[in-house]
Design an enzyme around this catalytic site. Structure first.
Site, short mmCIF file in Angstrom:
data_model
loop_
_atom_site.label_atom_id
_atom_site.label_comp_id
_atom_site.label_asym_id
_atom_site.label_seq_id
_atom_site.Cartn_x
_atom_site.Cartn_y
_atom_site.Cartn_z
N ASP A 238 -9.11 -5.04 -5.78
CA ASP A 238 -8.65 -3.93 -4.57
C ASP A 238 -9.28 -2.61 -4.85
O ASP A 238 -9.12 -2.00 -5.71
CB ASP A 238 -7.06 -3.73 -5.10
N SER B 213 0.88 -1.24 0.00
CA SER B 213 -0.02 -0.07 -0.12
C SER B 213 0.82 1.20 -0.11
O SER B 213 1.72 1.61 -0.79
CB SER B 213 -0.87 -0.30 1.21
N HIS C 92 -7.16 -5.55 -0.91
CA HIS C 92 -6.15 -4.61 -0.75
C HIS C 92 -5.22 -5.84 0.45
O HIS C 92 -4.07 -5.74 0.46
CB HIS C 92 -6.73 -3.69 0.09
#
Length: 292
Positions: free
Chosen positions: A227, A98, A256
């Protein structure tokens, strides 16, 4: 517990260091709000297999010090590089998830490749998700500001409401237990309010499209088809196109939180990537063997 001081301002930062000291080195940089614990399903099996696995708790996250300043990409990247210097790590594979991918990218473009040999970008928000000169198709900043208000009002409720989408639990193959989800929410809440909002500002300002072409080293890009935090087309696929030497691996149905839902597959892909780096590092020595 192992700590070191940030080279920027002396902030005391915690890190985990698992596995043999002589194995190939993987350094993990976590998602927003999370400490090194998020990498449990990668670090433990890789360390048991002979790899040295190091992970940093970002300032204000995990067991690192709660500080007011330093929530900008340059400082966070300097913290990562400070860990590499502190442990004198070389031929490192930097692995970010991320917003951690932004720290990894900036670490290399800011400090060079003297210690870093390879990079893995896992479910990255890089090169950016919010509208900017480098990401003209990104989210409207006004939408992001409204989301920030919800976050500030009730962080616990915010994390809880988004947990199912984070792990894409409505899709086949994405089994995570309710206690595990609760545990991850609790870990997110360990990040201080200042750190949590500071890292959100870093994500909102992320614009790395101009830096990715300069990342002249092997890069593994891992991303999920579902995601919602970092939609594949604008992040993983776009990053892979901009990078000079990228391998893109797309996980069907993954969200994610693929580090948990697709833990075994991600660990296997990272191990393969680490092994390829070890072979490449050994090639000059092998080629020179037997020469007078």
């Amino acid at each position: 517990m192992p700590y070191f001081e940030s080279p920027v301002d002396g902030t005391r930062l915690h890190y985990a260091d698992h596995g043999p000291a002589t194995g190939p080195v993987a350094v993990f940089v976590s998602s927003a709000y999370m400490g090194h614990e998020m990498w449990e399903y990668q670090m433990l099996p890789l360390a048991e297999a002979g790899y040295r696995c190091v992970a940093l708790d970002r300032r204000g996250h995990g067991r690192s010090d709660d500080v007011w300043s330093g929530y900008d990409l340059d400082t966070l990247a300097d913290d990562v590089h400070g860990l590499l210097d502190h442990l004198d790590l070389r031929d490192v594979t930097l692995i970010g998830h991320s917003v951690g991918t932004g720290e990894v990218i900036r670490c290399v473009t800011r400090h060079g490749r003297a210690r870093v040999a390879r990079v893995a970008l896992v479910a990255g928000v890089s090169p950016g998700t919010v509208r900017s000169p480098g990401t003209p198709d990104g989210l409207d900043p006004q939408v992001v500001r409204a989301d920030d208000e919800l976050f500030r009002r009730d962080r616990a409720g915010y994390f809880t409401a988004l947990a199912d989408d984070f792990f894409a639990v409505h899709l086949p193959g994405n089994q995570v237990s309710a206690p595990y989800v609760r545990y991850m929410i609790d870990r997110c809440l360990v990040a201080t309010p200042r750190a949590a909002n500071g890292i959100r500002a870093v994500v909102a300002a992320l614009d790395l499209a101009g830096e990715l072409p300069a990342l002249d080293l092997p890069v593994l890009v891992v991303h999920g088809t579902h995601d919602t935090s970092a939609p594949l087309a604008g992040t993983g696929e776009r990053a892979a196109r901009l990078l000079p030497d990228a391998t893109l691996k797309v996980y069907e149905n993954a969200g994610h939180g693929l580090f948990a839902t697709h833990a075994a597959r991600l660990t296997a892909d990272l191990r393969e990537f680490l092994d390829a780096g070890a072979v490449r590092a050994a090639e000059p020595a092998i080629a020179g063997a037997g020469r007078p």
